[in-house]
Every structure is written in structure tokens, then in C-alpha cells.
Design an enzyme around this catalytic site. Structure first.
Site, PDB file in Angstrom:
ATOM      1  N   ASP A  49      -1.727  22.606 -11.694  1.00 41.34           N
ATOM      2  CA  ASP A  49      -2.296  21.493 -12.465  1.00 41.34           C
ATOM      3  C   ASP A  49      -1.805  21.677 -13.897  1.00 41.34           C
ATOM      4  OD1 ASP A  49      -3.783  19.749 -14.013  1.00 41.34           O
ATOM      5  OD2 ASP A  49      -5.662  20.073 -12.922  1.00 41.34           O
ATOM      6  N   TYR A  84     -10.337  22.590 -13.925  1.00 42.66           N
ATOM      7  CA  TYR A  84     -11.025  21.312 -14.073  1.00 42.66           C
ATOM      8  C   TYR A  84     -12.256  21.292 -13.166  1.00 42.66           C
ATOM      9  CZ  TYR A  84     -11.859  16.342 -14.184  1.00 42.66           C
ATOM     10  OH  TYR A  84     -12.446  15.120 -14.331  1.00 42.66           O
ATOM     11  N   ARG A 101       0.815  -1.226   0.000  1.00 41.49           N
ATOM     12  CA  ARG A 101       0.000   0.000   0.000  1.00 41.49           C
ATOM     13  C   ARG A 101       0.842   1.267   0.000  1.00 41.49           C
ATOM     14  NH1 ARG A 101      -2.295   2.122   4.438  1.00 41.49           N
ATOM     15  NH2 ARG A 101      -2.460   0.092   5.399  1.00 41.49           N
ATOM     16  N   LYS A 130      -4.535  11.454 -18.879  1.00 43.45           N
ATOM     17  CA  LYS A 130      -4.616  12.209 -20.119  1.00 43.45           C
ATOM     18  C   LYS A 130      -3.381  11.945 -20.976  1.00 43.45           C
ATOM     19  CE  LYS A 130      -8.381  13.422 -18.102  1.00 43.45           C
ATOM     20  NZ  LYS A 130      -8.513  14.612 -17.274  1.00 43.45           N
TER      21      LYS A 130
END
Ligand SMILES: *Cc1c(COP(=O)(O)O)cnc(C)c1O
Length: 387
Positions: free
Chosen positions: A181, A108, A55, A206
Site C-alpha cells: 500500500d 490503514y 462494467r 488521496k
């Protein structure tokens, strides 16, 4: 790979070879996929391999992170997450309740909604500004209280450009960090850390992966400080790490990042120029066009082109825009961006009430198809959409 080797070759060369690691067991040029969730302890009770459990950490994920850290010149390294949203929200969750955050108004949409609802529930005081207006940005930051400035450039879906170096300066003078971003720019066009930002975020879903078959997100940081540690704690605590299969696919996708991004950007520019002159298009929005308000800044801040994303405002308003999208054949009517297939989307329909997106706007993600075919498809759809 040694530091000398890393310094000798360009980012393009290192990316093509995913850092050039050779599998020590087989000498394979493609590294093996590491799937184990747990690791054997040494007899002296230690973990000499450095791996304990799946993890917090995974070798395949680390290898993909090394490519991203190199691409962004991220001295503190990169962290991969299960999505771009998991990466972005980890930054906000590493802040403390009561902290003031300034964010771009045009960004976004799902993240803006998260900030306004969940971010506020977490106790963040979030203020949205037109971050391309530096005076407005400077007025919004509160020295001592503002802990983070979050910008997106080029920003979705109007492709406004924010001056990263100036925004970093404004944030730092107020004692805040600047996070960018950079999904739509990608490291091929903009490297925010080199311009003064502290953290870079990507939706690796993307163009980084580029094949519309992985959901992933990344953060890259300049400084390995207490805040970066807090971000790591969020990822570990929430189990937000990217899985090994996805990390492997992402690494495969990134090997062709430069060639895809440069071709897709060249096609986007050609489309923007032709669409700007189209009789049924009121306006083409693309930072590579001289008439775009952010063009001069983009020309300074971006390299190798202006990105694969553009938008058009269709003459005849919302009905003509939706009608145009209804008639495309080669473009696919779908959300998301950055893949090898071109996508078209009527953004206002998906963003809903309160969106800054004009209702006559269609967002285009330029893929790798023949650019004359892409233009012919849009030209035909525009005419059919107005019929
Ligand atoms: C898609 C996207 C996100 C969110 O990423 P996911 O991988 O979908 O969670 C964030 N920012 C931008 C600019 C995006 O395009």
C-alpha cells in the site's frame, strides 16, 4: 503514444500530459470523456473495437490506468477501482480460503479491520506483524502456506518504514507475493515494483487525485499472471471499476501530481522540523527527520522527499491533543489526506479500541498553503489547546 516516445520522456513529463494522447477527431489536447455503457457489434458478430460493455472496461478509465502503469513501471498494467478499499480487498478476494496472509500491524485502520473480520470470514488466516522488523516478518511467513505479504510504507499514522526490497525477498523465498500500500508515498517518492514488490495499491482518493473530490483506488502489477487475472475477475464480477467521470477527474488531478507532491513534502519536512522543536510537542513523527527510526532506510528507499504526512504527539496527552485540533483555523479538522488543503485529525478517536495509535497523537496532512501560515496556525492552536 509509441514505445520510443514513452522511453524518451521522463515520468514527470508524461504525467503532465497524461501520456500526451491527442483526440483523433478534434485534435483536442484533453481526451474526451467516454460515457457509453454498451458498444455495437460488428456485422460478423465480433467486437472489433475491443469494447463490449461498461462494467469490465471503459476507455477513459483505461487512459487513467495508462498514466498509473507508466508511473509505477507496471508491466502488467494498472486497474482502477471505485475506492482504495475496493482495490485492496480485490487482492485479498483473489486469494483462496485457507491461504495464509501476513500484514503490517500499523496500517490503514479500516483495511486492518476488514482483514481481521471479513478477510477471516472469507477464510484467510491473517497474521499482523511489525513489518519494519524484518526478523519478525521472516518469522511470520510460512513457506508454502503464506500466499501474500501486505505492507504499508510509510505506515499510517506512525510513518514507520518497511524495507520493500527485503520484504520482497522474504515473501518470495516463502513462495508468497508482496503487495505494498503505497498511498502515502505515491509514485513520486517510492516505486515498489522496481524494488521487488509484485503488486502496488493506492488509494487514489488521496494525493494521486489530490483535490478531495474523487473516491478511487488503483492496483498496479508487475506480472500478467494467473493471480492478476484473478484480481481482474474480482473487479469484473463485483462491478468495482472506477466510473468514467471519476477516471477523468483523476487523470486531471494526476497531471499536477509531481509539483503538488514535491511542494507538499517540502512543507511537511519544514513543519516536522519546526514542530519537533516546539515546547508543547513531545515528539514529531516524520521519516524525513534524522531522529525518526526509519530515516536511513527512507533516505535509501524514497526519492524527491519523504511525503506529505506527519504526526505529532502533543505534551499534555489526549485532552491537549483534542484541544489543539479544536483551535486550528487554517488546518481543517477532517479525516483523509493528500489534498491541496491541510487536514488535522485525532486518529485515536476515529480508530477506536485496539488501535496502535497513541491517544496524544494528531495526524497532519500537509497541503499547498503557505508553510509559515500552517506553522502559525498550529503554534496558536497548541497554545490555545493547553490553556
Ligand atoms: C484512504 C486509504 C485507504 C483506503 O482508500 P479509500 O479510497 O478510502 O477506500 C487505504 N490505505 C491508505 C494508506 C489510505 O490512506
Amino acid at each position: 503514444m509509441t514505445t520510443t516516445m514513452r522511453n524518451r520522456w521522463t515520468r514527470r513529463s508524461l504525467t503532465a500530459q497524461a501520456m500526451g494522447e491527442i483526440d483523433p477527431v478534434t485534435k483536442g489536447v484533453v481526451p474526451p470523456l467516454h460515457l457509453s455503457t454498451t458498444y455495437v457489434r460488428d456485422e460478423d458478430n465480433g467486437y472489433s473495437s475491443g469494447f463490449v460493455y461498461g462494467r469490465p472496461d471503459n476507455q477513459t478509465t483505461r487512459e487513467a490506468e495508462a498514466v498509473l502503469a507508466m508511473l509505477e513501471d507496471a508491466e502488467a498494467g494498472a486497474l482502477l477501482f471505485a475506492s482504495g478499499s475496493a482495490a485492496a480487498t480485490a487482492v485479498f478476494l483473489a486469494l483462496s480460503p485457507g491461504d495464509h496472509v501476513v500484514a503490517s500491524r500499523v496500517m490503514y485502520w479500516a483495511l486492518r479491520n476488514w482483514l481481521a473480520t471479513e478477510g477471516a470470514r472469507w477464510g484467510l488466516a491473517v497474521e499482523f506483524v511489525e513489518s519494519d522488523d524484518l526478523a519478525a516478518l521472516a518469522r511470520a511467513v510460512r513457506p508454502g502456506a503464506t500466499k501474500l505479504v501486505w505492507i504499508e510504507t510509510p505506515s499510517n499514522p506512525l510513518w514507520t518504514i518497511t524495507d520493500i526490497a527485503a520484504a520482497a525477498d522474504i515473501a518470495h523465498r516463502a513462495g508468497a507475493r508482496l503487495a505494498v500500500d503505497s498511498t502515502c508515498a505515491s509514485p513520486v517518492h517510492t516505486r515498489p515494483l522496481a524494488l521487488g514488490a509484485d503488486i502496488v495499491m493506492h488509494s487514489a482518493t488521496k494525493v494521486l487525485n489530490g483535490h478531495s473530490d474523487v473516491i478511487a483506488g488503483a492496483l498496479c502489477a508487475r506480472e500478467d499472471d494467473a493471480f492478476w487475472n484473478a484480481v481482474k475477475t474480482v473487479r469484473k464480477g463485483q462491478g468495482g471499476i472506477l466510473g468514467p467521470f471519476e477516471s477523468y477527474l483523476l487523470m486531471r488531478g494526476m497531471r499536477t501530481l509531481h509539483v503538488r507532491q514535491e511542494r507538499q513534502s517540502a512543507s511537511a519536512l519544514a513543519l516536522a522540523e519546526r514542530l519537533a522543536a516546539h515546547p508543547l510537542v513531545a515528539r514529531a513523527l516524520y521519516p524525513g527527520l534524522p531522529q525518526h527510526p526509519g530515516h536511513d532506510l527512507a533516505a535509501r528507499q524514497m526519492e524527491n522527499g519523504f511525503g506529505y504526512m506527519l504526526s505529532i504527539q502533543v505534551r499534555g496527552g489526549e485532552a491537549a491533543a483534542i484541544g489543539t485540533a479544536a483551535h486550528v483555523e487554517l488546518f481543517k479538522r477532517a479525516t483523509s489526506l493528500g489534498g491541496v488543503e491541510s487536514l488535522i485529525e485525532h486518529r485515536a478517536s476515529i480508530e477506536g479500541p485496539g488501535s496502535p495509535c497513541p491517544v496524544d497523537l494528531l495526524r497532519l496532512s500537509t497541503g499547498l498553503e503557505d508553510v509559515d501560515d500552517l506553522f502559525a496556525d498550529l503554534d496558536r492552536a497548541l497554545r490555545a489547546g493547553h490553556a
